[in-house]
Design a protein around this motif. Sequence first.
Motif, PDB file in Angstrom:
ATOM      1  N   GLU A  95      28.537  33.388  38.014  1.00 35.52           N
ATOM      2  CA  GLU A  95      29.836  32.515  38.147  1.00 35.52           C
ATOM      3  C   GLU A  95      30.335  32.493  36.704  1.00 35.52           C
ATOM      4  O   GLU A  95      31.567  32.599  36.538  1.00 35.52           O
ATOM      5  N   SER A  96      29.281  32.309  35.689  1.00 28.67           N
ATOM      6  CA  SER A  96      29.693  31.701  34.497  1.00 28.67           C
ATOM      7  C   SER A  96      30.478  33.270  33.873  1.00 28.67           C
ATOM      8  O   SER A  96      31.500  33.181  33.100  1.00 28.67           O
ATOM      9  N   GLU A  97      29.932  34.388  34.223  1.00 25.10           N
ATOM     10  CA  GLU A  97      30.459  35.641  33.851  1.00 25.10           C
ATOM     11  C   GLU A  97      31.785  35.923  34.315  1.00 25.10           C
ATOM     12  O   GLU A  97      32.631  36.318  33.607  1.00 25.10           O
ATOM     13  N   ILE A  98      31.883  35.668  35.695  1.00 25.18           N
ATOM     14  CA  ILE A  98      33.200  35.732  36.117  1.00 25.18           C
ATOM     15  C   ILE A  98      34.183  34.832  35.473  1.00 25.18           C
ATOM     16  O   ILE A  98      35.200  35.124  35.285  1.00 25.18           O
ATOM     17  N   GLY A  99      34.035  33.464  35.274  1.00 27.88           N
ATOM     18  CA  GLY A  99      34.704  32.639  34.743  1.00 27.88           C
ATOM     19  C   GLY A  99      35.142  33.004  33.321  1.00 27.88           C
ATOM     20  O   GLY A  99      35.966  32.569  32.776  1.00 27.88           O
ATOM     21  N   ASN A 100      34.357  33.811  32.261  1.00 32.01           N
ATOM     22  CA  ASN A 100      34.598  34.115  31.212  1.00 32.01           C
ATOM     23  C   ASN A 100      35.399  35.219  31.187  1.00 32.01           C
ATOM     24  O   ASN A 100      35.791  35.872  30.214  1.00 32.01           O
ATOM     25  N   MET A 101      35.667  35.912  32.122  1.00 32.78           N
ATOM     26  CA  MET A 101      36.557  37.290  32.199  1.00 32.78           C
ATOM     27  C   MET A 101      37.964  36.906  31.761  1.00 32.78           C
ATOM     28  O   MET A 101      38.385  35.959  32.137  1.00 32.78           O
ATOM     29  N   GLU A 102      38.538  38.155  31.040  1.00 31.70           N
ATOM     30  CA  GLU A 102      39.950  37.670  30.349  1.00 31.70           C
ATOM     31  C   GLU A 102      41.089  38.172  31.409  1.00 31.70           C
ATOM     32  O   GLU A 102      42.265  38.252  30.921  1.00 31.70           O
ATOM     33  N   PHE A 103      40.692  38.654  32.464  1.00 33.51           N
ATOM     34  CA  PHE A 103      41.713  39.125  33.434  1.00 33.51           C
ATOM     35  C   PHE A 103      41.145  38.687  34.851  1.00 33.51           C
ATOM     36  O   PHE A 103      40.031  38.274  35.153  1.00 33.51           O
ATOM     37  N   THR A 104      42.185  38.846  35.853  1.00 30.25           N
ATOM     38  CA  THR A 104      42.027  38.480  37.157  1.00 30.25           C
ATOM     39  C   THR A 104      41.587  39.776  37.883  1.00 30.25           C
ATOM     40  O   THR A 104      42.195  40.729  37.638  1.00 30.25           O
ATOM     41  N   VAL A 105      40.600  39.687  38.714  1.00 28.41           N
ATOM     42  CA  VAL A 105      40.106  40.912  39.710  1.00 28.41           C
ATOM     43  C   VAL A 105      40.334  40.448  41.201  1.00 28.41           C
ATOM     44  O   VAL A 105      39.748  39.453  41.630  1.00 28.41           O
ATOM     45  N   LEU A 106      41.277  41.124  41.552  1.00 31.17           N
ATOM     46  CA  LEU A 106      41.720  40.859  43.182  1.00 31.17           C
ATOM     47  C   LEU A 106      40.884  41.972  44.192  1.00 31.17           C
ATOM     48  O   LEU A 106      40.922  43.088  43.740  1.00 31.17           O
ATOM     49  N   SER A 107      40.670  41.626  45.315  1.00 30.08           N
ATOM     50  CA  SER A 107      39.915  42.647  46.128  1.00 30.08           C
ATOM     51  C   SER A 107      40.917  43.066  47.268  1.00 30.08           C
ATOM     52  O   SER A 107      41.606  42.072  47.955  1.00 30.08           O
ATOM     53  N   ASP A 108      41.152  44.168  47.301  1.00 32.90           N
ATOM     54  CA  ASP A 108      42.151  44.709  48.294  1.00 32.90           C
ATOM     55  C   ASP A 108      41.351  45.611  49.345  1.00 32.90           C
ATOM     56  O   ASP A 108      41.427  46.807  49.315  1.00 32.90           O
ATOM     57  N   GLN A 109      40.633  44.976  50.017  1.00 35.70           N
ATOM     58  CA  GLN A 109      39.766  45.595  50.868  1.00 35.70           C
ATOM     59  C   GLN A 109      40.231  46.240  52.060  1.00 35.70           C
ATOM     60  O   GLN A 109      39.770  47.377  52.560  1.00 35.70           O
ATOM     61  N   ASP A 110      41.399  46.026  52.459  1.00 33.84           N
ATOM     62  CA  ASP A 110      42.203  47.038  53.681  1.00 33.84           C
ATOM     63  C   ASP A 110      43.168  47.750  52.746  1.00 33.84           C
ATOM     64  O   ASP A 110      44.055  48.385  53.864  1.00 33.84           O
ATOM     65  N   ALA A 111      43.154  47.962  51.740  1.00 29.18           N
ATOM     66  CA  ALA A 111      44.060  48.763  50.966  1.00 29.18           C
ATOM     67  C   ALA A 111      45.588  48.758  51.229  1.00 29.18           C
ATOM     68  O   ALA A 111      46.302  49.489  51.154  1.00 29.18           O
ATOM     69  N   LYS A 112      45.797  47.235  51.526  1.00 31.68           N
ATOM     70  CA  LYS A 112      47.353  47.198  52.018  1.00 31.68           C
ATOM     71  C   LYS A 112      48.108  47.160  50.593  1.00 31.68           C
ATOM     72  O   LYS A 112      49.233  47.893  50.521  1.00 31.68           O
ATOM     73  N   VAL A 113      47.685  46.591  49.502  1.00 31.95           N
ATOM     74  CA  VAL A 113      48.306  46.918  48.029  1.00 31.95           C
ATOM     75  C   VAL A 113      48.419  48.245  47.709  1.00 31.95           C
ATOM     76  O   VAL A 113      49.452  48.549  47.230  1.00 31.95           O
ATOM     77  N   ALA A 114      47.120  48.883  47.841  1.00 30.29           N
ATOM     78  CA  ALA A 114      47.239  50.480  47.347  1.00 30.29           C
ATOM     79  C   ALA A 114      48.508  51.064  48.158  1.00 30.29           C
ATOM     80  O   ALA A 114      49.043  52.003  47.801  1.00 30.29           O
TER      81      ALA A 114
END
Length: 120
Positions: A25-44
């Motif tokens: 959780e700490s590593e995720i919180g320190n990321m400099e950007f947001t990562v979103l999950s497009d599991q159903d490939a709607k955005v793609a």
Amino acid sequence: MEEIRALGATLVAISPQVPDGSMTESEIGNMEFTVLSDQDAKVASLYGVSWEVPAFLMDHMKVDRGLDLDKINNGKGSILPIPATFVLNKEGIVTWSYVNVDYRTRSEPNDIIEALKAIS
């Protein structure tokens, strides 16, 4: 990241993969950007960069490579994104893009910076 922020932009990564616990959780919180999950490939799909993996290739990846795309992508492994980078203006319109079916080839940071400068 400093140049991107200085130009008033935000970096967002989108992936079909679900979080796998490889980061704390700490590593995720320190990321400099947001990562979103497009599991159903709607955005793609909306951006025209999705493709359906043929069954024989799904089998090959699972058996020969040990990659279970259904598991990695939470049951939706047969639709994958083509690696792509998009720059959107403040109105959400794509002003620059880089798409390459070779997943090993990605856009160059300097090209992204120049595209951002062109719209700022």
